[in-house]
Enzyme design. Structure first.
Site, PDB file in Angstrom:
ATOM      1  CG  HIS A 165      30.740  74.088  59.563  1.00 57.86           C
ATOM      2  ND1 HIS A 165      31.016  74.550  60.700  1.00 57.86           N
ATOM      3  CD2 HIS A 165      31.158  72.883  59.387  1.00 57.86           C
ATOM      4  CE1 HIS A 165      31.705  73.830  61.288  1.00 57.86           C
ATOM      5  NE2 HIS A 165      31.618  72.436  60.573  1.00 57.86           N
ATOM      6  NE  ARG A 217      30.408  72.493  69.996  1.00 62.53           N
ATOM      7  CZ  ARG A 217      31.109  71.237  69.722  1.00 62.53           C
ATOM      8  NH1 ARG A 217      31.327  70.569  68.596  1.00 62.53           N
ATOM      9  NH2 ARG A 217      32.336  71.100  70.570  1.00 62.53           N
ATOM     10  NE  ARG A 235      32.278  75.654  69.336  1.00 61.20           N
ATOM     11  CZ  ARG A 235      33.218  74.622  69.398  1.00 61.20           C
ATOM     12  NH1 ARG A 235      33.763  73.847  68.364  1.00 61.20           N
ATOM     13  NH2 ARG A 235      33.709  74.170  70.484  1.00 61.20           N
ATOM     14  CG  HIS A 238      26.347  69.532  67.686  1.00 62.67           C
ATOM     15  ND1 HIS A 238      27.783  69.170  67.698  1.00 62.67           N
ATOM     16  CD2 HIS A 238      25.874  69.703  68.963  1.00 62.67           C
ATOM     17  CE1 HIS A 238      27.925  68.840  69.013  1.00 62.67           C
ATOM     18  NE2 HIS A 238      26.977  69.143  69.679  1.00 62.67           N
ATOM     19  CD  GLU A 297      25.950  60.290  62.624  1.00 60.33           C
ATOM     20  OE1 GLU A 297      24.960  60.634  62.812  1.00 60.33           O
ATOM     21  OE2 GLU A 297      26.770  61.085  62.052  1.00 60.33           O
ATOM     22  CD  GLU A 323      25.350  65.933  64.708  1.00 58.35           C
ATOM     23  OE1 GLU A 323      26.362  66.939  65.275  1.00 58.35           O
ATOM     24  OE2 GLU A 323      25.536  65.423  63.818  1.00 58.35           O
ATOM     25  CG  HIS A 365      33.614  63.335  62.287  1.00 58.83           C
ATOM     26  ND1 HIS A 365      32.984  64.467  63.075  1.00 58.83           N
ATOM     27  CD2 HIS A 365      34.617  63.710  62.111  1.00 58.83           C
ATOM     28  CE1 HIS A 365      34.149  65.230  63.328  1.00 58.83           C
ATOM     29  NE2 HIS A 365      35.029  64.918  62.747  1.00 58.83           N
ATOM     30  CG  ASN A 397      26.369  69.268  60.413  1.00 57.62           C
ATOM     31  OD1 ASN A 397      26.199  70.410  60.424  1.00 57.62           O
ATOM     32  ND2 ASN A 397      26.472  68.411  61.373  1.00 57.62           N
ATOM     33  CB  THR A 451      31.826  65.871  67.387  1.00 63.48           C
ATOM     34  OG1 THR A 451      30.787  66.718  67.217  1.00 63.48           O
ATOM     35  CG2 THR A 451      31.552  64.832  68.453  1.00 63.48           C
TER      36      THR A 451
HETATM   37  N1  PXP Z   1      27.642  63.190  62.500  1.00 63.63           N
HETATM   38  C1  PXP Z   1      27.833  63.942  63.904  1.00 63.63           C
HETATM   39  C2  PXP Z   1      27.362  63.138  65.097  1.00 63.63           C
HETATM   40  C3  PXP Z   1      28.705  64.947  63.861  1.00 63.63           C
HETATM   41  O1  PXP Z   1      28.866  65.452  65.221  1.00 63.63           O
HETATM   42  C4  PXP Z   1      29.183  65.845  62.688  1.00 63.63           C
HETATM   43  C5  PXP Z   1      30.150  66.791  62.940  1.00 63.63           C
HETATM   44  O2  PXP Z   1      29.467  67.894  63.570  1.00 63.63           O
HETATM   45  C6  PXP Z   1      29.055  65.230  61.465  1.00 63.63           C
HETATM   46  C7  PXP Z   1      28.537  64.011  61.370  1.00 63.63           C
HETATM   47  C8  PXP Z   1      29.511  65.976  60.221  1.00 63.63           C
HETATM   48  O3  PXP Z   1      30.913  65.734  60.237  1.00 63.63           O
HETATM   49  P1  PXP Z   1      31.653  66.526  59.165  1.00 63.63           P
HETATM   50  O4  PXP Z   1      31.340  67.912  59.263  1.00 63.63           O
HETATM   51  O5  PXP Z   1      33.049  66.252  58.984  1.00 63.63           O
HETATM   52  O6  PXP Z   1      30.955  66.068  57.767  1.00 63.63           O
END
Ligand code: PXP
Length: 244
Positions: free
Chosen positions: A15, A50, A54, A48, A156, A75, A197, A12, A106
Site C-alpha cells: 500500500h 499482482r 495495481r 505481492h 501461511e 506473493e 491477512h 507488507n 486476497t
Molecule cells: N499475507 C498474504 C498472503 C496476503 O495476500 C496479504 C494481503 O495482501 C497479507 C498477508 C496482508 O494482509 P493485510 O494487508 O490485511 O495485513
C-alpha cells in the site's frame, strides 16, 4: 530468552506503492520506506506482484531485492509470467496466493486440491532456484494435507475469517480453535506455519499465542497506522506486540 523473540514480522508494503501510484511519480519512495521498516524491526519485507500491477511493479521487486538486508517475501499467483519474474529476482521466499482481478484484496486461501498439479510444478521450479515456497491457504485440515503433498516448505494461514469474527466472542473463539488446530496439524506434518491477512494492533495478540506460528505478514494495519504515528513507530509497535 523469551521464545516469542523467534517470531518474525513481515511488513507488507504494497500500500506504499498504492499511494505512490496515485500520482504516477516516485513519491513516496518504496525502497526508502522499506528500509525504514527494516530499520524499525521488520524481519522481512513482503510484496505481492499482482498480474494487473495495481501496486507493486516489476522494477520494485528488483530495487527492493538490491537494497534490502532482510529477506524479501514474494506473493504470487499461479501465473507463468509472474513465475518468470520470481525466478529472475530470486526472493528468499515465495507465497503462492489465489488472485482474482475484481477483488480488492486476497479474499480467501488457495484451492490447493484444485490446483495441486500447478502448485507442485511451481514449487519444484522455485525451490530448485533456492526460493522456499509457502501456500496461502485457509486453516483447514484437508488443505494442510494437500500442502504437504505439494512439497512446499510451509503454509501461511489466511486469518481473514478470524479477523472478521473478532468482535463476536463465540465466533472469535471458534475461528481461533480452527486456526490452532490447523497450525498443529501443519507443524506435525513438518510444515513451517505463518499467518496473515486482516491482522491489526487489536487482534494480533490472541493469534500470536499459538505456539506453532513463527511468522506474521501484516500490511494494511501497519501502513494505515503509519499515517498517524509514522512508519518507524507503527512497525516498532507491531513488533513489540508480537514479541512481548
Ligand atoms: N499475507 C498474504 C498472503 C496476503 O495476500 C496479504 C494481503 O495482501 C497479507 C498477508 C496482508 O494482509 P493485510 O494487508 O490485511 O495485513
Amino acid at each position: 530468552m523469551n521464545t516469542r523473540e523467534f517470531i518474525r514480522l513481515g511488513v507488507n508494503v504494497d500500500h506504499i506503492a498504492t499511494v505512490r501510484n496515485a500520482r504516477g511519480e516516485n513519491d513516496p519512495s518504496l525502497v526508502e520506506l522499506a528500509l525504514v521498516a527494516q530499520h524499525s524491526g521488520a524481519d522481512l519485507i513482503t510484496i505481492h506482484l499482482r498480474e494487473d500491477r495495481r501496486h507493486i511493479r516489476d522494477a520494485d521487486v528488483f530495487d527492493l531485492k538490491r537494497h534490502l538486508k532482510i529477506p524479501l517475501n514474494f506473493e504470487m499467483a499461479l501465473s507463468e509470467e509472474i513465475l518468470a519474474v520470481a525466478l529472475k529476482a530470486a526472493p528468499a521466499t515465495a507465497c503462492i496466493v489465489p488472485e482474482r482481478r475484481e477483488e480488492v484484496t486476497t479474499e480467501g486461501g488457495l484451492d490447493a486440491a484444485r490446483h495441486l498439479g500447478a502448485i507442485k510444478r511451481f514449487t519444484q521450479t522455485l525451490q530448485d532456484a533456492q526460493t522456499d515456497v509457502y501456500l496461502f491457504v485457509e486453516p483447514d485440515l484437508k488443505t494442510v494435507e494437500y500442502a504437504a503433498q505439494a512439497g512446499v516448505k510451509g503454509v501461511e494461514f489466511h486469518t481473514g475469517a478470524y479477523a472478521r469474527a473478532f468482535t463476536v466472542p463465540e465466533r472469535r473463539k471458534a475461528e481461533l480453535v480452527r486456526l490452532e488446530t490447523a497450525c498443529k496439524a501443519a507443524a506435525a506434518l513438518g510444515l513451517k506455519v505463518h499467518a496473515g491477512h486482516g491482522l491489526n494492533y487489536f487482534n494480533v495478540s490472541a493469534v500470536c499465542a499459538i505456539a506453532e506460528l513463527h511468522e506474521f505478514n501484516i500490511g494494511h494495519a501497519i501502513i494505515a497506522r503509519s499515517l498517524a504515528v509514522g512508519l518507524e513507530q507503527a512497525v516498532f509497535d507491531m513488533k513489540a506486540l508480537l514479541t512481548r
